[in-house]
Design a protein around this motif. Structure first.
Motif, PDB file in Angstrom:
ATOM      1  N   LYS A 170      -2.073   3.476  -7.372  1.00  0.00           N
ATOM      2  CA  LYS A 170      -3.110   3.355  -6.345  1.00  0.00           C
ATOM      3  C   LYS A 170      -4.210   2.400  -6.799  1.00  0.00           C
ATOM      4  O   LYS A 170      -4.697   1.569  -6.024  1.00  0.00           O
ATOM      5  N   LYS A 184       2.040   8.820  -1.394  1.00  0.00           N
ATOM      6  CA  LYS A 184       1.550   9.656  -2.506  1.00  0.00           C
ATOM      7  C   LYS A 184       2.007   9.146  -3.870  1.00  0.00           C
ATOM      8  O   LYS A 184       2.655   9.861  -4.641  1.00  0.00           O
ATOM      9  N   LEU A 224       0.813  -1.215   0.000  1.00  0.00           N
ATOM     10  CA  LEU A 224       0.000   0.000   0.000  1.00  0.00           C
ATOM     11  C   LEU A 224       0.849   1.269   0.000  1.00  0.00           C
ATOM     12  O   LEU A 224       0.357   2.358   0.311  1.00  0.00           O
ATOM     13  N   ASP A 250      -8.859   4.199   2.558  1.00  0.00           N
ATOM     14  CA  ASP A 250      -8.716   4.910   1.288  1.00  0.00           C
ATOM     15  C   ASP A 250      -8.567   3.930   0.131  1.00  0.00           C
ATOM     16  O   ASP A 250      -9.167   4.107  -0.942  1.00  0.00           O
ATOM     17  N   ALA A 251      -7.760   2.887   0.345  1.00  0.00           N
ATOM     18  CA  ALA A 251      -7.549   1.897  -0.711  1.00  0.00           C
ATOM     19  C   ALA A 251      -8.837   1.153  -1.038  1.00  0.00           C
ATOM     20  O   ALA A 251      -9.163   0.929  -2.209  1.00  0.00           O
ATOM     21  N   PHE A 264      -0.403   4.563  -1.417  1.00  0.00           N
ATOM     22  CA  PHE A 264      -1.313   5.361  -0.588  1.00  0.00           C
ATOM     23  C   PHE A 264      -0.587   6.043   0.576  1.00  0.00           C
ATOM     24  O   PHE A 264      -0.965   7.132   0.994  1.00  0.00           O
ATOM     25  N   ILE A 311      -5.353   4.667   5.671  1.00  0.00           N
ATOM     26  CA  ILE A 311      -4.785   4.279   4.378  1.00  0.00           C
ATOM     27  C   ILE A 311      -5.527   3.077   3.803  1.00  0.00           C
ATOM     28  O   ILE A 311      -5.854   3.025   2.616  1.00  0.00           O
ATOM     29  N   ALA A 371      -5.154  -0.966  -4.854  1.00  0.00           N
ATOM     30  CA  ALA A 371      -6.521  -1.074  -4.351  1.00  0.00           C
ATOM     31  C   ALA A 371      -7.206  -2.333  -4.865  1.00  0.00           C
ATOM     32  O   ALA A 371      -7.903  -3.029  -4.117  1.00  0.00           O
TER      33      ALA A 371
END
Length: 222
Positions: free
Chosen positions: A25, A19, A13, A167-168, A16, A164, A29
């Motif tokens: 990403k 950046k 990851l 977000d993924a 994420f 994180i 994901a």
């Protein structure tokens, strides 16, 4: 299938946590989603928690559980589930399975039969300092100097990793910006828990006689 060996996927990851590009990403994901959906287990790298911080956490855990019972009981977990904070000594929690929970004996004894076998571990729970319902129960500072400060720092560093992961998963599920913002509002870190655990040695005879036990397979949600 008989003889089949399953391997737990490893998902990086770092895109994420550092950046990365949108393409990287999306790739990470999708890998996370596939692992969670298809197997239910995943190993995560690039999570942003340094090895030195993890080593420090294990060192604090050892120092905590190496304290005398008398000192550890200066921050006792209270009777009842709220707040679920402080130190729980070996045997405080009890062990039972879902099948036992639904059994006739449990019903006939009003649940008392489920509270006979000790779960032989000790633990210490902390959470956000901003949660009045689940307030923290700390050891006196002179018992383990620096422990409270480290635990709060570690707690919020782990929350960054949880964010994180969220977000993924949001990317993998193609959530809109509005949906992602709503999801983040539900996971502020104020209602989470960090738990240090230690499992002291027990004999095979004690396990066989069900005098004490380890926690069986379970989940912490329904």
């Amino acid at each position: 299938m008989p003889g089949r060996t399953l391997s737990i996927p490893i998902v990086d990851l770092a895109p994420f946590s550092s950046k990365g590009s949108e393409e990287s990403k999306q790739k990470a994901a999708k890998a996370l989603y596939s692992a969670c959906h298809d197997l239910g287990f995943v190993q995560i790298t690039g999570h942003g928690v340094s090895k030195s911080l993890l080593d420090e956490a294990f060192d604090w855990s050892k120092r905590l559980f190496d304290l005398s019972h008398e000192d550890k009981m200066k921050a006792p977990h209270p009777d009842g589930p709220i707040p679920h904070r402080g130190y729980s000594h070996p045997g405080l929690e009890k062990v039972y399975s879902k099948a036992e929970l639904a059994g006739e004996t449990a019903s006939e004894t009003d649940g008392d039969s489920l509270r006979q076998v000790m779960d032989f571990k000790e633990s210490y729970e902390v959470g956000s300092e901003n949660n009045p319902a689940q307030y923290n129960i700390w050891l006196p500072e002179d018992v383990l100097p620096g422990f409270r400060k480290f635990m709060m720092y570690f707690y919020w560093e782990l929350h960054k990793t949880a964010s994180i992961i969220l977000d993924a998963l949001s990317v993998a599920l193609n959530l809109t910006d509005e949906e992602r913002a709503h999801l983040r509002k539900l996971h502020t870190g104020e209602n989470n828990q960090l738990r240090f655990l230690r499992y002291p040695e027990i004999s095979a005879e004690q396990l066989a006689k069900r005098i004490i036990a380890r926690m069986p397979a379970h989940c912490d949600w329904r």
